[in-house]
Design an enzyme around this catalytic site. Sequence first.
Site, mmCIF file in Angstrom:
data_model
loop_
_atom_site.group_PDB
_atom_site.id
_atom_site.type_symbol
_atom_site.label_atom_id
_atom_site.label_comp_id
_atom_site.label_asym_id
_atom_site.label_seq_id
_atom_site.Cartn_x
_atom_site.Cartn_y
_atom_site.Cartn_z
ATOM 1 N N ARG A 29 -54.772 -69.963 57.973
ATOM 2 C CA ARG A 29 -54.801 -69.412 56.611
ATOM 3 C C ARG A 29 -54.053 -68.081 56.554
ATOM 4 N NH1 ARG A 29 -57.722 -72.895 53.851
ATOM 5 N NH2 ARG A 29 -59.413 -73.953 54.950
ATOM 6 N N ASP A 30 -53.289 -67.912 55.467
ATOM 7 C CA ASP A 30 -52.569 -66.659 55.245
ATOM 8 C C ASP A 30 -53.576 -65.532 54.996
ATOM 9 O OD1 ASP A 30 -49.394 -66.022 54.179
ATOM 10 O OD2 ASP A 30 -50.953 -64.540 53.734
ATOM 11 N N ILE A 31 -53.303 -64.362 55.555
ATOM 12 C CA ILE A 31 -54.217 -63.221 55.430
ATOM 13 C C ILE A 31 -54.236 -62.666 54.000
ATOM 14 C CG2 ILE A 31 -52.605 -61.315 55.960
ATOM 15 C CD1 ILE A 31 -54.729 -60.281 57.957
ATOM 16 N N ASN A 87 -39.212 -69.078 53.641
ATOM 17 C CA ASN A 87 -38.298 -68.004 53.278
ATOM 18 C C ASN A 87 -37.360 -67.692 54.439
ATOM 19 O OD1 ASN A 87 -39.536 -67.569 50.718
ATOM 20 N ND2 ASN A 87 -41.189 -66.446 51.712
ATOM 21 N N VAL A 96 -42.093 -61.949 58.269
ATOM 22 C CA VAL A 96 -42.453 -62.267 59.661
ATOM 23 C C VAL A 96 -41.358 -63.169 60.215
ATOM 24 C CG1 VAL A 96 -44.145 -63.302 61.211
ATOM 25 C CG2 VAL A 96 -44.931 -62.053 59.179
ATOM 26 N N HIS A 100 -42.093 -70.027 59.525
ATOM 27 C CA HIS A 100 -43.372 -70.529 59.027
ATOM 28 C C HIS A 100 -43.167 -71.229 57.703
ATOM 29 C CE1 HIS A 100 -42.733 -66.304 57.981
ATOM 30 N NE2 HIS A 100 -43.296 -66.579 56.819
ATOM 31 N N HIS A 102 -44.933 -72.137 54.386
ATOM 32 C CA HIS A 102 -46.084 -71.861 53.522
ATOM 33 C C HIS A 102 -46.528 -73.172 52.865
ATOM 34 C CE1 HIS A 102 -45.552 -67.346 53.168
ATOM 35 N NE2 HIS A 102 -44.320 -67.676 53.526
HETATM 36 P P1 5GP Z 1 -42.981 -64.397 54.640
HETATM 37 O O1 5GP Z 1 -42.977 -63.280 53.620
HETATM 38 O O2 5GP Z 1 -42.352 -63.957 55.954
HETATM 39 O O3 5GP Z 1 -42.423 -65.696 54.150
HETATM 40 O O4 5GP Z 1 -44.510 -64.711 54.926
HETATM 41 C C1 5GP Z 1 -45.268 -64.000 55.848
HETATM 42 C C2 5GP Z 1 -46.703 -64.297 55.546
HETATM 43 O O5 5GP Z 1 -47.490 -63.920 56.659
HETATM 44 C C3 5GP Z 1 -47.227 -63.535 54.330
HETATM 45 O O6 5GP Z 1 -47.690 -64.450 53.359
HETATM 46 C C4 5GP Z 1 -48.352 -62.677 54.914
HETATM 47 O O7 5GP Z 1 -49.450 -62.538 54.049
HETATM 48 C C5 5GP Z 1 -48.711 -63.413 56.192
HETATM 49 N N1 5GP Z 1 -49.241 -62.570 57.229
HETATM 50 C C6 5GP Z 1 -48.753 -61.370 57.641
HETATM 51 N N2 5GP Z 1 -49.508 -60.876 58.630
HETATM 52 C C7 5GP Z 1 -50.494 -61.790 58.855
HETATM 53 C C8 5GP Z 1 -51.596 -61.821 59.772
HETATM 54 O O8 5GP Z 1 -51.817 -60.925 60.583
HETATM 55 N N3 5GP Z 1 -52.415 -62.922 59.707
HETATM 56 C C9 5GP Z 1 -52.182 -63.937 58.831
HETATM 57 N N4 5GP Z 1 -53.046 -64.979 58.845
HETATM 58 N N5 5GP Z 1 -51.154 -63.928 57.959
HETATM 59 C C10 5GP Z 1 -50.322 -62.867 57.967
#
Ligand code: 5GP
Length: 114
Positions: A29-31, A87, A96, A100, A102
């Site tokens: 799950r996303d944080i 993304n 990140v 990944h 979503h």
């Molecule tokens: P991006 O913006 O790179 O497509 O998505 C990165 C996602 O990673 C974001 O939705 C963010 O909320 C999630 N995220 C960042 N740090 C953590 C973490 O420590 N744990 C979890 N579960 N999700 C994270």
Amino acid sequence: MSDCLFCKMVAGEIPADVVYEDDDVLAFRDINPQAPTHVLVIPKEHMATINDLSAVDAQIMGRLFLAAKKVAEQEGIADVGYRTVMNCNEDAGQTVFHIHLHVLGGRRMTWPPG
Ligand code: 5GP
Ligand code: ZN
């Protein structure tokens, strides 16, 4: 990669709310969820962005989608619908740099995305 957040989750060094796992893929799950269901599906092997993919990665990318399908079924959103997003780099908002997928659902999505 030792300094990668998601590699640390794969290694169990940082806790993750895991909803699916197999030999190649981890889903958690996303944080900071942007929908009632917001799960991130990642390859266990580090790869930074879509731009880093080559032909040998085709199978793992397919596995991410098969995992996304399983997660959607588990979450009860497969039939009503859900969105998958990956993304790539700054303009897309990638924060990140470990690939990944979503999986977002449980509410009506809008289009175009922001
Ligand atoms: P991006 O913006 O790179 O497509 O998505 C990165 C996602 O990673 C974001 O939705 C963010 O909320 C999630 N995220 C960042 N740090 C953590 C973490 O420590 N744990 C979890 N579960 N999700 C994270
Ligand atoms: Zn990584």
